[in-house]
Design an enzyme around this catalytic site. Structure first.
Site, PDB file in Angstrom:
ATOM      1  N   HIS A 232      -3.867  -1.704  -6.894  1.00 44.59           N
ATOM      2  CA  HIS A 232      -3.100  -0.531  -7.302  1.00 44.59           C
ATOM      3  C   HIS A 232      -4.057   0.567  -7.745  1.00 44.59           C
ATOM      4  O   HIS A 232      -4.788   0.416  -8.716  1.00 44.59           O
ATOM      5  CB  HIS A 232      -2.116  -0.901  -8.405  1.00 44.59           C
ATOM      6  CG  HIS A 232      -1.022  -1.800  -7.923  1.00 44.59           C
ATOM      7  ND1 HIS A 232      -0.054  -2.325  -8.747  1.00 44.59           N
ATOM      8  CD2 HIS A 232      -0.729  -2.271  -6.676  1.00 44.59           C
ATOM      9  CE1 HIS A 232       0.777  -3.072  -8.028  1.00 44.59           C
ATOM     10  NE2 HIS A 232       0.370  -3.056  -6.780  1.00 44.59           N
TER      11      HIS A 232
ATOM     12  N   ASP B 216       0.818  -1.227   0.000  1.00 43.81           N
ATOM     13  CA  ASP B 216       0.000   0.000   0.000  1.00 43.81           C
ATOM     14  C   ASP B 216       0.845   1.269   0.000  1.00 43.81           C
ATOM     15  O   ASP B 216       0.440   2.294   0.546  1.00 43.81           O
ATOM     16  CB  ASP B 216      -0.956   0.020   1.210  1.00 43.81           C
ATOM     17  CG  ASP B 216      -1.738  -1.265   1.348  1.00 43.81           C
ATOM     18  OD1 ASP B 216      -2.413  -1.641   0.385  1.00 43.81           O
ATOM     19  OD2 ASP B 216      -1.667  -1.905   2.419  1.00 43.81           O
TER      20      ASP B 216
END
EC number: 6.3.4.4
Length: 430
Positions: free
Chosen positions: A42, A14
């Site tokens: 993503h 992340d």
């Protein structure tokens, strides 16, 4: 002569890889995913429009960029087709630019059922998987019994292997986990339907990458998750089931390490983690809540809230060593705007009072306390800054201190979610 550039995460995932891959693909002829599966998430923001990708490389939103899924990626056909359909509904041409390795392992319904049954059985001791079947699919691969993308196009062979696999996995599901069995015919019919759609996209990805390399094309390798979730180098057992570090590039794509020219380590300006596992700098106070709120720290794949904490230079040093990082991209700097003071973890203190570096497994983190260095914060906004000079002096000092503590240059600074909210000090493809 073309360059091969790698983009990977240096923390627990992340870190903001999707935006940076999208930014840098302006210079790339192809983008390849080499590990992980649709447990990745993503997020890209282009002209204010948000797109979340799970399996398809982030270069898909750049016109003319070829997108490749390598042999190291575990592919869930249903998830892939949903993702393709969503992009096509937005007018993105996917099928003519996406190619998939026939050697990529398949994630099928029994993998998902096993993954979820195991987490349920663990109770409070659960690892915190996404429940997408990633781990069980990699298990089948290593056990040399798994089905692969290329098997989809040989119905009789596929059916025979599927029958054997379901006998094996259904025995566990029914007798050990007390869960329903997975139906053979339904699974076979679904897979054969996917086969018709996937066949035109199948390609020897390794051969294609070497053809591009020999032709002098620029190639980007897109990592998923983060270095500290690596099956070998992460906080085991609270890790994913693939090699998220640089070693996974060669095994998952077939491009040897000699051909990798630059490795960009994506690093958040603070630290986050999803799910269980050690997290020395985790904050349980108002500051942690502020970071989560400002940073929109909720998983793009699971929606789970991310745990937030101060920047940890100790784990970053480990990631830099393991990955041979060429340069760092510091993301989400703007989330720290307005904090009076900012802490950086420079070491861990054990029960004997000695300061040590990052351990290699989760149990060794027990009892460790972070050693902090306090730095002044800044009141000015860094959001959208495009040059280093636009940043407050305290923000520049923070960046410099990270470079000093880690020994790696910060080549890119992300100051917002949009691709143009970025400071590029040294371009990886230059």
């Amino acid at each position: 002569m073309g360059k091969n550039v790698v983009v990977l995460g240096t923390q627990w995932g992340d870190e903001g890889k999707g935006k940076i891959v999208d930014l840098l693909t302006e210079h790339a002829a192809a983008v390849v995913r080499y590990q992980g599966g649709h447990n990745a998430g993503h997020t890209l923001v282009i002209n204010g429009e948000k797109t979340v990708l799970h399996l398809i490389p982030s270069g898909i939103l750049r016109e003319g960029v070829q997108c490749l899924i390598g042999n190291g990626v575990v592919v869930a056909p249903d998830a892939l087709m949903r993702e393709i359909t969503k992009l096509e509904e937005k007018g993105v041409p996917v099928r003519e630019r996406l190619r998939i390795s026939p050697a990529a392992p398949l994630i099928l319904s029994y993998h998902v059922a096993l993954d979820q049954a195991r987490e349920k059985a663990r109770g409070e001791a659960k690892i915190g998987t996404t429940g997408r079947g990633i781990g069980p699919a990699y298990e089948d691969k290593v056990a040399r019994r798994g089905l692969r993308v290329g098997d989809l196009f040989h119905r009789e062979r596929f059916a025979a292997k599927l029958g054997e696999l379901l006998d094996y996995h259904n025995f566990q599901l029914v007798n050990y986990y007390k869960e329903p069995a997975i139906d053979f015919q339904q699974t076979l019919d679904e897979c054969m339907a996917y086969a018709e759609q996937l066949k035109p996209m199948m390609l020897d990805v390794t051969a294609e990458l070497h053809n591009l390399r020999r032709a002098g094309k620029d190639i980007m390798f897109e990592g998923a998750q983060g270095s500290l979730l690596d099956i070998d180098h992460g906080t085991y057992p609270y890790v994913t089931s693939s090699n998220t570090t640089a070693g996974g590039i060669s095994t998952g794509s077939g491009v040897g390490p000699m051909y990798l020219d630059y490795i960009l380590g994506i690093t958040k300006a603070y630290t986050t983690r999803v799910g269980s596992g050690p997290f020395p700098t985790e904050l349980f106070d108002e500051t942690g809540a502020t970071l989560a709120k400002r940073g929109h720290e909720f998983g793009s794949t699971t929606g789970r809230a991310r745990r937030c904490g101060w920047f940890d230079a100790v784990i970053l040093r480990r990631a830099i060593d393991v990955n041979s990082i060429s340069g760092i991209c510091l993301t989400k700097l703007d989330v720290l705007d307005g904090l009076e003071t900012i802490n950086i973890c420079v070491g861990y203190k054990n029960e004997n009072g000695a300061v040590i570096d990052a351990p290699s497994d989760a149990d060794s983190y027990i009892g460790l306390e972070p050693v902090y260095e306090e730095m002044p914060g800044w009141s000015e906004s860094t959001l959208g800054a495009k040059t280093l000079e636009e940043l407050p002096a305290a923000a520049r000092a923070y960046i410099k201190r990270i470079e000093e503590l880690t020994g790696a240059p910060i080549d890119i600074i992300s100051t917002g979610p949009d691709r143009n909210e970025t400071i590029v000090l040294r371009h990886p493809f230059a």
